[in-house]
Design an enzyme around this catalytic site. Structure first.
Site, PDB file in Angstrom:
ATOM      1  N   ASN A  12       0.811  -1.202   0.023  1.00 24.82           N
ATOM      2  CA  ASN A  12       0.064  -0.077   0.001  1.00 24.82           C
ATOM      3  C   ASN A  12       0.849   1.210   0.022  1.00 24.82           C
ATOM      4  OD1 ASN A  12      -1.484   2.208   1.055  1.00 24.82           O
ATOM      5  ND2 ASN A  12      -3.244   0.771   1.621  1.00 24.82           N
ATOM      6  N   ARG A  50      -9.283   8.200  -0.919  1.00 24.03           N
ATOM      7  CA  ARG A  50     -10.244   8.663   0.142  1.00 24.03           C
ATOM      8  C   ARG A  50     -11.102   9.751  -0.332  1.00 24.03           C
ATOM      9  NH1 ARG A  50      -9.008   6.398   5.606  1.00 24.03           N
ATOM     10  NH2 ARG A  50     -10.743   7.723   6.386  1.00 24.03           N
ATOM     11  N   THR A 105      -7.116   6.586  10.216  1.00 23.23           N
ATOM     12  CA  THR A 105      -6.859   5.444   9.255  1.00 23.23           C
ATOM     13  C   THR A 105      -8.351   4.525   9.333  1.00 23.23           C
ATOM     14  OG1 THR A 105      -5.445   3.382   8.579  1.00 23.23           O
ATOM     15  CG2 THR A 105      -5.754   3.939  10.945  1.00 23.23           C
ATOM     16  N   GLU A 156     -11.186  -9.236   2.896  1.00 22.22           N
ATOM     17  CA  GLU A 156      -9.953  -8.977   3.613  1.00 22.22           C
ATOM     18  C   GLU A 156     -10.385  -8.696   5.056  1.00 22.22           C
ATOM     19  OE1 GLU A 156      -7.195  -6.205   1.707  1.00 22.22           O
ATOM     20  OE2 GLU A 156      -6.466  -5.558   3.583  1.00 22.22           O
ATOM     21  N   HIS A 218       1.660   1.304   5.817  1.00 23.61           N
ATOM     22  CA  HIS A 218       2.315   2.317   6.606  1.00 23.61           C
ATOM     23  C   HIS A 218       3.753   1.664   7.380  1.00 23.61           C
ATOM     24  CE1 HIS A 218       3.060   4.440  10.677  1.00 23.61           C
ATOM     25  NE2 HIS A 218       2.439   5.432   9.750  1.00 23.61           N
TER      26      HIS A 218
HETATM   27  N1  PXP Z   1      -6.015  -3.050   3.850  1.00 26.03           N
HETATM   28  C1  PXP Z   1      -7.024  -1.995   4.052  1.00 26.03           C
HETATM   29  C2  PXP Z   1      -8.199  -2.510   3.504  1.00 26.03           C
HETATM   30  C3  PXP Z   1      -6.468  -0.824   4.330  1.00 26.03           C
HETATM   31  O1  PXP Z   1      -7.520   0.269   4.371  1.00 26.03           O
HETATM   32  C4  PXP Z   1      -5.140  -0.472   4.968  1.00 26.03           C
HETATM   33  C5  PXP Z   1      -4.861   0.971   5.153  1.00 26.03           C
HETATM   34  O2  PXP Z   1      -4.932   1.739   4.314  1.00 26.03           O
HETATM   35  C6  PXP Z   1      -4.269  -1.627   4.751  1.00 26.03           C
HETATM   36  C7  PXP Z   1      -4.590  -2.793   4.266  1.00 26.03           C
HETATM   37  C8  PXP Z   1      -3.003  -1.292   5.125  1.00 26.03           C
HETATM   38  O3  PXP Z   1      -2.788  -1.111   6.581  1.00 26.03           O
HETATM   39  P1  PXP Z   1      -1.459  -0.600   6.867  1.00 26.03           P
HETATM   40  O4  PXP Z   1      -0.998   0.805   6.116  1.00 26.03           O
HETATM   41  O5  PXP Z   1      -1.736  -0.391   8.520  1.00 26.03           O
HETATM   42  O6  PXP Z   1      -0.075  -1.624   6.761  1.00 26.03           O
END
Ligand code: PXP
Length: 244
Positions: A12, A50, A105, A156, A218
């Site tokens: 991500n 977003r 988040t 998910e 993140h």
């Molecule tokens: N999956 C989804 C659906 C999410 O909304 C997010 C955060 O945007 C993530 C995975 C990844 O989470 P992180 O950034 O905490 O690794």
């Protein structure tokens, strides 16, 4: 048991855009990060457009679609605006997430059971366009039942609670995720997981045999400050492969 050997890693890149937007220019470029992630072994790229455009922007989605040779998973709220954008770009996958403007988040899973009527036309329209729909839900049988009824091919599971809990509570949440993955797979739904995953906590989740994909953002972008993005992704890949 339905065991998936290769656990895909979706990277991500939202927070590359967060850093870029802090100064309003073009640097660092999320597309460049996505290409580096692909070169380091990411199986897909995930980006969340977003409603308030706080990180990824509309032009990032166009640029990612043009540049990527690995699948793009677009995270989106269940709104008409986001549906129109998804239908315009036709990413490989769309993950429907709950969205609250004031949250930092995505703080919890989608209430697929409670919002069934609102979700049905969106899931149907995405599916009809050839986009693989995923629902970002809590590891809860009630939500899996709704995903079955919505005919979503993928769910998910939100691992945020698992990531934040400790000790026995974390072990119990891991069991919930594991049971949910088994239930989803038994019903023909491909289970994925993500949120709050790090080098330290990814192992037990990656070891759940039915899981086919993890989406991680993140931590990897933060870790890239110390080791570089490619090295952070390679190390995450190594941690995931260790338990498969
Ligand atoms: N999956 C989804 C659906 C999410 O909304 C997010 C955060 O945007 C993530 C995975 C990844 O989470 P992180 O950034 O905490 O690794």
């Amino acid at each position: 048991m339905n065991t998936v050997r290769h656990l895909r890693l979706g990277v991500n890149i939202d927070h590359v855009a967060t850093i870029r937007n802090a100064r309003g220019g073009d640097h660092p470029d999320p597309v460049k990060a996505a290409l580096a992630a692909a070169a380091a072994g990411a199986d897909g790229i995930t980006a969340h457009l977003r409603e308030d455009r706080r990180h990824i922007r509309d032009d990032d989605i166009s640029a990612l679609m043009a540049a990527l040779s690995i699948p793009l998973n677009l995270e989106m709220a269940a709104t008409q605006e986001m549906l129109d954008i998804a239908l315009r770009h036709k990413p490989h996958a769309a993950c429907i997430v709950p969205e609250k403007r004031e949250e930092r988040t995505t703080e919890g899973g989608l209430d697929a059971a409670g919002q069934f009527g609102q979700l049905m036309p969106i899931v149907s329209a995405l599916t009809a366009a050839g986009i693989r729909v995923s629902l970002f839900i809590e590891p809860d049988p009630r939500q899996i039942d709704a995903a079955i009824r919505l005919q979503a091919p993928v769910v998910e599971f939100h691992t945020g609670r698992y990531a934040h809990l400790e000790g026995g509570e974390r072990a119990a949440e891991l069991r919930r995720i594991s049971d949910a993955a088994a239930l989803a797979a038994k019903n023909g739904i491909e289970p994925h997981a993500g949120h709050g995953l790090t080098f330290d906590n990814v192992g037990p989740v990656a070891a759940i045999p039915q899981l086919a994909e993890l989406n991680i953002g993140h931590f990897l972008i933060g870790e890239a400050i110390f080791s570089g993005l490619k090295e952070a992704i390679r190390e995450m890949r190594r941690q995931m492969d260790l338990v498969r």
